[in-house]
Write a protein that holds these residues in place. Structure first.
Motif, PDB file in Angstrom:
ATOM      1  N   GLN A 211     -28.962  16.997   3.560  1.00 24.93           N
ATOM      2  CA  GLN A 211     -29.265  15.976   4.574  1.00 24.93           C
ATOM      3  C   GLN A 211     -27.982  15.331   5.098  1.00 24.93           C
ATOM      4  N   THR A 212     -26.994  15.173   4.205  1.00 22.71           N
ATOM      5  CA  THR A 212     -25.712  14.623   4.656  1.00 22.71           C
ATOM      6  C   THR A 212     -25.093  15.572   5.680  1.00 22.71           C
ATOM      7  N   ARG A 213     -25.203  16.878   5.415  1.00 17.69           N
ATOM      8  CA  ARG A 213     -24.630  17.836   6.365  1.00 17.69           C
ATOM      9  C   ARG A 213     -25.354  17.743   7.717  1.00 17.69           C
ATOM     10  N   ASP A 214     -26.687  17.591   7.676  1.00 17.52           N
ATOM     11  CA  ASP A 214     -27.436  17.420   8.935  1.00 17.52           C
ATOM     12  C   ASP A 214     -26.875  16.235   9.728  1.00 17.52           C
ATOM     13  N   LEU A 215     -26.612  15.132   9.017  1.00 16.20           N
ATOM     14  CA  LEU A 215     -26.103  13.919   9.691  1.00 16.20           C
ATOM     15  C   LEU A 215     -24.714  14.152  10.269  1.00 16.20           C
ATOM     16  N   LEU A 216     -23.844  14.745   9.453  1.00 14.60           N
ATOM     17  CA  LEU A 216     -22.453  14.903   9.898  1.00 14.60           C
ATOM     18  C   LEU A 216     -22.360  15.880  11.057  1.00 14.60           C
ATOM     19  N   GLU A 217     -23.218  16.892  11.045  1.00 18.77           N
ATOM     20  CA  GLU A 217     -23.213  17.827  12.188  1.00 18.77           C
ATOM     21  C   GLU A 217     -23.619  17.092  13.462  1.00 18.77           C
ATOM     22  N   ALA A 218     -24.626  16.238  13.344  1.00 13.67           N
ATOM     23  CA  ALA A 218     -25.062  15.455  14.514  1.00 13.67           C
ATOM     24  C   ALA A 218     -23.929  14.528  14.969  1.00 13.67           C
ATOM     25  N   MET A 219     -23.234  13.924  14.022  1.00 17.30           N
ATOM     26  CA  MET A 219     -22.125  13.018  14.374  1.00 17.30           C
ATOM     27  C   MET A 219     -21.008  13.750  15.092  1.00 17.30           C
ATOM     28  N   HIS A 220     -20.711  14.942  14.598  1.00 14.42           N
ATOM     29  CA  HIS A 220     -19.638  15.708  15.231  1.00 14.42           C
ATOM     30  C   HIS A 220     -19.973  16.050  16.674  1.00 14.42           C
ATOM     31  N   LYS A 221     -21.285  16.248  16.948  1.00 10.37           N
ATOM     32  CA  LYS A 221     -21.663  16.555  18.330  1.00 10.37           C
ATOM     33  C   LYS A 221     -21.517  15.319  19.213  1.00 10.37           C
ATOM     34  N   ASP A 222     -21.766  14.137  18.637  1.00 12.21           N
ATOM     35  CA  ASP A 222     -21.737  12.903  19.431  1.00 12.21           C
ATOM     36  C   ASP A 222     -20.340  12.314  19.588  1.00 12.21           C
ATOM     37  N   TRP A 223     -19.479  12.603  18.661  1.00  9.23           N
ATOM     38  CA  TRP A 223     -18.186  11.919  18.601  1.00  9.23           C
ATOM     39  C   TRP A 223     -17.052  12.915  18.609  1.00  9.23           C
ATOM     40  N   ARG A 224     -16.190  12.794  19.595  1.00  9.33           N
ATOM     41  CA  ARG A 224     -15.038  13.685  19.643  1.00  9.33           C
ATOM     42  C   ARG A 224     -13.938  13.113  18.773  1.00  9.33           C
ATOM     43  N   SER A 225     -13.598  13.839  17.722  1.00  7.55           N
ATOM     44  CA  SER A 225     -12.573  13.310  16.821  1.00  7.55           C
ATOM     45  C   SER A 225     -11.177  13.607  17.347  1.00  7.55           C
ATOM     46  N   ASN A 226     -11.074  14.401  18.411  1.00  8.06           N
ATOM     47  CA  ASN A 226      -9.779  14.813  18.958  1.00  8.06           C
ATOM     48  C   ASN A 226      -8.904  15.439  17.878  1.00  8.06           C
ATOM     49  N   GLY A 227      -9.564  16.182  17.013  1.00  8.34           N
ATOM     50  CA  GLY A 227      -8.832  16.895  15.967  1.00  8.34           C
ATOM     51  C   GLY A 227      -8.398  16.015  14.812  1.00  8.34           C
ATOM     52  N   LYS A 228      -8.601  14.670  14.949  1.00  2.00           N
ATOM     53  CA  LYS A 228      -8.140  13.790  13.857  1.00  2.00           C
ATOM     54  C   LYS A 228      -9.284  13.538  12.887  1.00  2.00           C
ATOM     55  N   GLU A 229      -9.581  14.543  12.080  1.00  2.00           N
ATOM     56  CA  GLU A 229     -10.677  14.403  11.126  1.00  2.00           C
ATOM     57  C   GLU A 229     -10.254  13.469   9.996  1.00  2.00           C
TER      58      GLU A 229
ATOM     59  N   GLU B 232     -15.305 -10.362  18.130  1.00  2.00           N
ATOM     60  CA  GLU B 232     -15.166  -8.977  18.616  1.00  2.00           C
ATOM     61  C   GLU B 232     -16.080  -8.048  17.840  1.00  2.00           C
ATOM     62  N   THR B 233     -16.842  -7.263  18.586  1.00  2.00           N
ATOM     63  CA  THR B 233     -17.786  -6.359  17.926  1.00  2.00           C
ATOM     64  C   THR B 233     -17.188  -4.968  17.769  1.00  2.00           C
ATOM     65  N   THR B 234     -17.299  -4.421  16.562  1.00  2.00           N
ATOM     66  CA  THR B 234     -16.939  -3.026  16.305  1.00  2.00           C
ATOM     67  C   THR B 234     -18.245  -2.282  16.060  1.00  2.00           C
ATOM     68  N   TYR B 235     -18.378  -1.119  16.722  1.00  2.00           N
ATOM     69  CA  TYR B 235     -19.639  -0.380  16.639  1.00  2.00           C
ATOM     70  C   TYR B 235     -19.517   0.820  15.710  1.00  2.00           C
ATOM     71  N   ALA B 236     -20.691   1.358  15.342  1.00  6.40           N
ATOM     72  CA  ALA B 236     -20.719   2.558  14.498  1.00  6.40           C
ATOM     73  C   ALA B 236     -21.855   3.465  14.939  1.00  6.40           C
ATOM     74  N   LEU B 237     -21.700   4.739  14.633  1.00  4.52           N
ATOM     75  CA  LEU B 237     -22.830   5.674  14.714  1.00  4.52           C
ATOM     76  C   LEU B 237     -23.368   5.766  13.301  1.00  4.52           C
ATOM     77  N   GLU B 238     -24.674   5.718  13.160  1.00  5.14           N
ATOM     78  CA  GLU B 238     -25.241   5.760  11.805  1.00  5.14           C
ATOM     79  C   GLU B 238     -26.275   6.858  11.667  1.00  5.14           C
ATOM     80  N   GLY B 239     -26.214   7.556  10.546  1.00  8.28           N
ATOM     81  CA  GLY B 239     -27.269   8.486  10.160  1.00  8.28           C
ATOM     82  C   GLY B 239     -27.936   7.930   8.920  1.00  8.28           C
ATOM     83  N   SER B 240     -29.265   7.815   8.939  1.00  8.10           N
ATOM     84  CA  SER B 240     -29.986   7.189   7.822  1.00  8.10           C
ATOM     85  C   SER B 240     -30.945   8.186   7.174  1.00  8.10           C
ATOM     86  N   ILE B 241     -30.781   8.367   5.866  1.00 10.40           N
ATOM     87  CA  ILE B 241     -31.685   9.223   5.077  1.00 10.40           C
ATOM     88  C   ILE B 241     -32.461   8.296   4.150  1.00 10.40           C
ATOM     89  N   PHE B 242     -33.771   8.421   4.134  1.00 14.70           N
ATOM     90  CA  PHE B 242     -34.567   7.444   3.381  1.00 14.70           C
ATOM     91  C   PHE B 242     -34.590   7.690   1.874  1.00 14.70           C
TER      92      PHE B 242
END
Ligand SMILES: Nc1ncnc2c1ncn2[C@@H]1O[C@H](COP(=O)(O)OP(=O)(O)O)[C@@H](O)[C@H]1O
Ligand SMILES: O=P(O)(O)OC[C@H](O)CO
Length: 495
Positions: A385-403, A295-305
């Motif tokens: 840069q972490t904030r840039d990533l997390l903002e992008a993640m929040h736009k892509d993923w609905r947490s349904n209020g469960k942060e 079974e595959t579990t997926y993730a969204l990833e933000g990568s900072i070099f």
């Protein structure tokens, strides 16, 4: 005796071997840095033989420090810097070239050509990745194109391609196992993450013969047995995962919505999205978090070099600190009235900008700017840069209020100053675990649970323990002003 698990953590700047006992406590550990080669601007290489030697010596050292024999180890787990490419001769086991490291930008123009042919959509749809030199596929194409007879030899099956896990397993098993796991495969640009298979169309585009590819397994599986000539015992290799995925496991981010960020040479944030292959609209990656029992579990990833690499630059390039831990002390003494920004695009910018041609820049310097302001700017850059990533993640993923609270790990999180500033600039709490070697712990769990000597997933998750929670303490006006300055600095750095 029993229940001991050896985790080999082969990272970008060093190799580590860590032995955990049956209670998941560290019984012995060893660590060795190796040389970084920068043959041209934007090129980064490693010598695979140095990697191999540092792995062997750290394993022997960790076994000695734990006061056990190799035969006491129930299993080995291997985790590794991802995307880095090695090609070797199937008969002799000798690499045909240095490893091309994930940070290497030599294939930037090739990626551009592929993009101009309108191929990025195909790669993204199948692999979840983007056409950036970061990933293995174009690096492998470079080796096949630039090394004498490599293409023809690969087609005849005389050459093997591997990420570092595959190369190490090949060597550890005396050339008997030619395998990788789904997480490492998912970083190559050659692997279809929906079908869980090497993809013929992508192989054809990148001119990669199938004959040179390893078999892809689940993260907890039988990867082979070590050659007894190496450590004096035949030890099964039962767990493999790319280092960021292993950290996700080690941080027990098993539920959708759980999030970790690892601060080593680079910084990588992974958000567990469960069985959903979430497609980012904000230039994040869709990747495999882990594959267990088919079974595959997926993730969204933000990568900072560049994260800890900026601290290394302060130490080795600018020579303004003697050792990494000095950075926090120096940053704390910086003049608060100076708005100095470092955009550490030393090897281009990763998510969400993906600009391989951008190069580092400093803004806001005055005659009074000195080492302290440089140190603060380097540490703050990681936070912004972490904030840039997390903002992008929040736009892509609905947490349904469960942060869920961000769990952090990696060498840099030892710095309290940096973690406090991270929480301040994110305006969110940040959790640092007791065990900071989460990457090693994650792969040890894969191997240990497969061996039947470590707890099942739920119980393992319960054993995650917090060392400290950092809470935001910066006022909103300052935070906003600082972030505006960062955004402006990035805009001026993009190529
Ligand atoms: N106290 C500290 N403050 C800031 N940076 C640190 C500190 N300790 C280590 N680092 C940085 O963390 C990085 C090492 O982290 P690690 O997780 O070992 O990286 P990797 O696995 O990429 O080799 C180095 O770049 C180092 O400069
Ligand atoms: O070696 P690290 O910890 O910097 O991790 C490197 C990443 O796996 C690159 O994708």
């Amino acid at each position: 005796m029993g229940g001991y698990i050896l985790a080999i953590d082969q990272g970008t700047t060093s190799s580590r071997a860590i032995i955990f006992d049956g209670q998941q406590q560290i019984a012995g550990a060893s660590h060795k840095e190796f040389k970084q080669y920068f043959p041209k601007s934007g090129w980064v290489e490693h010598d695979p033989e140095e990697i191999w030697q540092t792995v062997l010596s750290t394993v022997e050292d960790a076994i000695a420090k734990a006061g056990i024999k190799a035969g006491d180890l129930s299993a080995i787990g291997i985790t590794n810097q991802r995307e880095t490419v090695v090609v070797w001769d199937r008969k002799t086991g000798n690499p045909i070239h240095n490893a091309i490291v994930w940070q290497d930008r030599r294939t930037a123009s090739y990626c551009d050509r592929l993009k101009k042919q309108g191929l990025e959509k195909t790669f993204t749809r199948k692999t979840g990745l983007l056409l950036d030199p970061y990933f293995s596929g174009t690096k492998l194409n470079w080796l096949l194109t630039n090394i004498d007879r490599a293409q023809a030899r690969a087609a005849k099956g005389e050459l093997c391609f591997g990420t570092i896990d595959t190369f190490l397993i090949w060597r550890l098993t005396g050339g008997k196992s030619f395998v990788t796991d789904a997480t490492n495969a998912s970083r190559t640009l050659l692997y279809n993450i929906a079908e869980n298979a090497w993809d013929d169309e992508l192989l054809k585009i990148l001119k990669v013969p199938r004959a040179m590819l390893p078999e892809v397994k689940d993260c907890a599986a039988d990867f082979g047995v070590t050659d007894t000539a190496l450590f004096g015992a035949a030890i099964p290799i039962l767990g493999v995962a790319g280092d960021q995925q292993a950290a996700t496991i080690g941080q027990a981010c098993f539920k959708p919505g759980m999030l970790k960020s690892t601060y080593g040479t680079g910084c990588f944030a992974l958000l567990n999205t469960g069985k959903d292959m979430v497609r980012s609209k904000n230039r994040l990656l869709t990747t495999i978090a882990y594959k267990l029992d088919g079974e595959t579990t997926y993730a969204l990833e933000g990568s900072i070099f560049v994260a800890g690499a900026a601290v290394q630059w302060l130490r080795d390039g600018l020579k303004v600190i003697k050792a990494a831990p000095d950075t926090g002390t120096l940053a704390a003494s910086a003049d608060p009235t100076q708005d100095v920004y470092l955009v550490p695009a030393f090897t281009g910018l990763g998510a969400p900008h993906w600009d391989p041609d951008a190069r580092g820049a400093i803004f806001g310097m005055t005659r009074n700017t000195g080492p302290a302001e440089f140190a603060r700017a380097a540490l703050e850059a990681v936070c912004y840069q972490t904030r840039d990533l997390l903002e992008a993640m929040h736009k892509d993923w609905r947490s349904n209020g469960k942060e869920t609270v961000l769990r952090v790990d990696g060498g840099m999180v030892a710095s309290d100053w940096t973690m406090q500033r991270l929480s301040d600039l994110l305006d969110a709490p940040v959790d640092r675990p007791v065990i900071l070697e989460t990457t090693a712990l994650g792969v040890a769990w894969l191997a240990g649970s497969r061996a039947g000597v470590w707890p099942k997933q739920e119980d393992f998750a319960k054993s995650w323990a917090r060392d400290r929670r950092f809470e935001p303490a910066m006022d909103e006006k300052t935070r906003k002003a600082k972030f505006k300055g960062w955004r402006n600095a990035v805009k001026r750095t993009l190529s």
